[in-house]
Design a protein around this motif. Structure first.
Motif, short mmCIF file in Angstrom:
data_model
loop_
_atom_site.label_atom_id
_atom_site.label_comp_id
_atom_site.label_asym_id
_atom_site.label_seq_id
_atom_site.Cartn_x
_atom_site.Cartn_y
_atom_site.Cartn_z
N VAL A 75 27.69 95.54 -32.83
CA VAL A 75 28.27 96.61 -33.82
C VAL A 75 27.35 97.20 -34.86
O VAL A 75 27.10 98.44 -34.83
N LEU A 128 25.64 100.87 -34.62
CA LEU A 128 25.74 101.93 -35.73
C LEU A 128 24.42 102.28 -36.43
O LEU A 128 24.25 103.50 -36.53
N SER A 143 32.65 99.10 -31.79
CA SER A 143 33.41 98.88 -33.16
C SER A 143 34.85 98.87 -32.91
O SER A 143 35.43 98.10 -33.78
N ASN A 192 37.72 97.17 -43.28
CA ASN A 192 37.18 97.33 -41.93
C ASN A 192 38.00 98.42 -40.88
O ASN A 192 37.76 99.14 -40.02
N ILE A 211 36.76 101.90 -39.47
CA ILE A 211 36.90 102.43 -38.09
C ILE A 211 37.45 103.80 -37.97
O ILE A 211 37.11 104.38 -37.14
#
Length: 144
Positions: free
Chosen positions: A16, A20, A52, A95, A99
């Motif tokens: 992830v 990103l 993600s 988190n 997201i």
């Protein structure tokens, strides 16, 4: 099951983060160069988007089956202990927000009319999401 989920969540985190970073870099270059937003760009952003979301799903499942996730909040002492607060509250909450921002960035890019707006939507909101994710990784547990 718990150990397998824990390893999957930790291992996928690397993918992830890399995805990103790559997407942010490519979208920033695309925006600065003035080139057209292509289907390839959309698919690259989609890969980071999907990774993600899978990571979030694994994390939420882990949170509820873990002996240290939700149970720390029920004990009442988590807020006074920084490590317990990070595990029980800050890591999952921040988190989830990250997201959501990544989702907004991808969704806005799909609706944007110009290539520059598409690139900007993705790199800006993915970058904010990445910073939030990096700020709440339990580095001591992850690297130690």
């Amino acid at each position: 099951m718990y150990t397998g989920l824990q390893h999957a969540h930790s291992g996928l985190a690397y993918l992830v983060l890399i995805a990103l970073i790559v997407v942010i870099f490519l979208m920033l270059i695309g925006s600065l160069s003035g080139r057209e937003f292509t289907e390839k760009d959309r698919k690259i952003a989609l890969i980071a988007f999907i990774l993600s979301h899978v990571q979030l799903l694994l994390g939420l499942i882990l949170y509820f089956v873990s002996p240290v996730g939700l149970s720390l909040l029920q004990g009442g002492g988590a807020m006074s202990d920084p490590a317990a607060r990070l595990t029980a509250l800050e890591h999952p909450l921040i988190n989830i927000v990250a997201i959501v921002l990544i989702t907004i960035g991808y969704s806005r890019a799909k609706k944007a009319q110009t290539s520059r707006a598409k690139f900007r939507s993705i790199y800006m909101l993915y970058a904010v999401g990445l910073v939030l994710i990096l700020s709440r990784i339990p580095w001591g547990a992850w690297l130690g």
